[in-house]
Structure formats: C-alpha cells, structure tokens
Design a protein around this motif. Structure first.
Motif, PDB file in Angstrom:
ATOM      1  N   LEU A  25       4.835  -1.935  -4.989  1.00 14.77           N
ATOM      2  CA  LEU A  25       5.246  -2.509  -3.707  1.00 14.77           C
ATOM      3  C   LEU A  25       6.666  -2.105  -3.336  1.00 14.77           C
ATOM      4  CD1 LEU A  25       3.881  -6.172  -3.986  1.00 14.77           C
ATOM      5  CD2 LEU A  25       2.810  -4.209  -2.894  1.00 14.77           C
ATOM      6  N   LYS A  61       7.663  -1.290   0.325  1.00 18.38           N
ATOM      7  CA  LYS A  61       7.377  -2.310   1.339  1.00 18.38           C
ATOM      8  C   LYS A  61       8.501  -3.326   1.428  1.00 18.38           C
ATOM      9  CE  LYS A  61       2.368  -1.895   0.641  1.00 18.38           C
ATOM     10  NZ  LYS A  61       2.155  -1.112   1.874  1.00 18.38           N
ATOM     11  N   ARG A  65       7.744  -8.727   1.398  1.00 17.52           N
ATOM     12  CA  ARG A  65       6.650  -8.809   0.423  1.00 17.52           C
ATOM     13  C   ARG A  65       6.271 -10.257   0.157  1.00 17.52           C
ATOM     14  NH1 ARG A  65       9.853  -4.305  -2.963  1.00 17.52           N
ATOM     15  NH2 ARG A  65      11.440  -5.878  -2.601  1.00 17.52           N
ATOM     16  N   ASP A 106      10.533 -11.506  -1.866  1.00 16.89           N
ATOM     17  CA  ASP A 106      11.853 -10.950  -1.596  1.00 16.89           C
ATOM     18  C   ASP A 106      12.963 -11.996  -1.704  1.00 16.89           C
ATOM     19  OD1 ASP A 106      10.831  -8.418  -1.125  1.00 16.89           O
ATOM     20  OD2 ASP A 106      10.601  -8.750   1.028  1.00 16.89           O
ATOM     21  N   ALA A 146       9.634  -4.409  -7.841  1.00 15.47           N
ATOM     22  CA  ALA A 146       8.258  -4.463  -7.338  1.00 15.47           C
ATOM     23  C   ALA A 146       7.511  -3.146  -7.465  1.00 15.47           C
ATOM     24  CB  ALA A 146       8.259  -4.907  -5.879  1.00 15.47           C
ATOM     25  N   GLY A 159       3.065  -6.216   1.964  1.00 15.45           N
ATOM     26  CA  GLY A 159       4.230  -6.302   2.823  1.00 15.45           C
ATOM     27  C   GLY A 159       4.152  -5.256   3.913  1.00 15.45           C
TER      28      GLY A 159
END
Length: 205
Positions: free
Chosen positions: A48, A51, A54, A106, A122, A151
């Motif tokens: 992730l 992104k 999230r 986040d 992440a 995200g």
C-alpha cells in the motif's frame, strides 16, 4: 467459532457475508474462550506504499442481537512485515444492526499498541484480522462483510515494485542483475508467523 461458512443474502445490503457460529463464555472464563478471530493472510504481502488515505474497513453483525451497543469489543488488526508489528484499533460493538468499523492507517493516533507507536511501513502488509471479544455469555452467529483495505493511488513507481523480482536467465535465476540462489523447506506454516520467529527457525537450522 464452532463453524464458519458463507451466508448468501445475509450480508450488508443483501450481499454474501462470512458467517461464524459462535459460543462465548462469561467474563470469568479464560481469555481464549472469549475471543473469535477472522484472518486474511497475504502471500506475497500487500503493498500500500503507493497509496494515500489508507483505511481498513469492515462490518460486523450479531444474531441474535447482543444486548447493548457496547457489549463486545471488536478490533481491526494489521500486521506489517517490515516493522514486525501488529497495529490495532478497538471498537465497542453489539446491538441488532451492522457495526461499521473503520481504521485510518495513516493516523498514528489511532494505533492501539500499548506503547509509543512505531510508524507503519505499508509496503509489506502480511495479514489482517478482525477479532471479537465477548464481554458476556452469548451464543449465536457473527456476520462479517465488506472487508476492505486500500487507499487513493498516489502514483506507482513500477521500477521500485519490480526491482526485487526474481527472474529466469538461461538455466538460473537472477535478482537485480546478480545470480540468485535459494533453498526450500517443508515448512508451509512459516508465511503465517512473525518474521522474528522465522529468523529464529533459520538460526536453529
């Protein structure tokens, strides 16, 4: 859980939900008798890192209804393989309707680690769990639906994503332009345990 299965038309808005028949003992019972866990394992790990915003979301419902809207504690948990840490957020759940849970990955203020939070990396998410803790004796079905993690895409650097990908070159493998060797082991459980436990296993080998 005594049994788990897919429940057609019983999910949020009539979708298919994951259902688990459950029996929770009273609060004087050992802790293990008051907890049920849904687990999702990622192999390879989920990335992730490209992104923003999230989140980890899930919806939980109890049938028959759990008395009181705060009768059970439910947690959303994320395992980060880089930091070798679990990140969790706890919710009070119960009642007769769907409990909508959201964990902002986040926001370090939402991490319930019981210590100074370590920033989440992440790029290698290894597992997600939804844990239900019974605070009263109860027998029924727990429904889980709309489990989502993700995200907003902020720009994918495909060179970074492909930089550590093993490829074939003739009759051998290469990694980042160099010959790559590996050894296998009959230890299929290793993908589901902590990295530190894997390292101890290799040290003992």
């Amino acid at each position: 859980w005594t049994n788990s299965y897919y429940a057609t038309n019983l999910g949020y808005n009539g979708s298919v939900a994951l259902a688990a028949n459950a029996h929770f003992a009273d609060t004087n019972a050992p802790f293990r008798d008051r907890k049920g866990v849904f687990t999702i394992l990622y192999n390879p790990p989920l990335n992730l890192s490209t992104k923003t915003h999230r989140i980890f979301q899930a919806k939980v419902k109890f049938v028959p209804p759990v008395e009181g809207s705060a009768a059970f504690d439910t947690s959303l948990n994320v395992y980060d393989k880089i930091t070798d840490q679990w990140y969790a957020k706890y919710f009070k759940t119960g009642g007769s309707g769907w409990n909508i849970l959201e964990f902002n990955l986040d926001d370090a203020e939402e991490y319930d680690q019981g210590r100074q939070p370590v920033p989440m990396d992440a790029s290698r998410i290894g597992a997600l769990t939804v844990q239900v803790f019974g605070n009263q004796a109860w027998t029924g079905t727990v429904y889980l639906d709309d489990v989502v993690i993700g995200g907003e895409e902020s720009g994918t650097n495909y060179n970074v994503l492909a930089s550590d990908f093993v490829r074939a070159s003739g009759n051998h493998f290469i990694l980042d332009g160099k010959r790559y060797y590996f050894a296998g082991a009959n230890a299929e459980y290793m993908y589901s345990i902590y990295d530190s436990a894997c390292e101890e296993l290799f040290d003992d080998a």
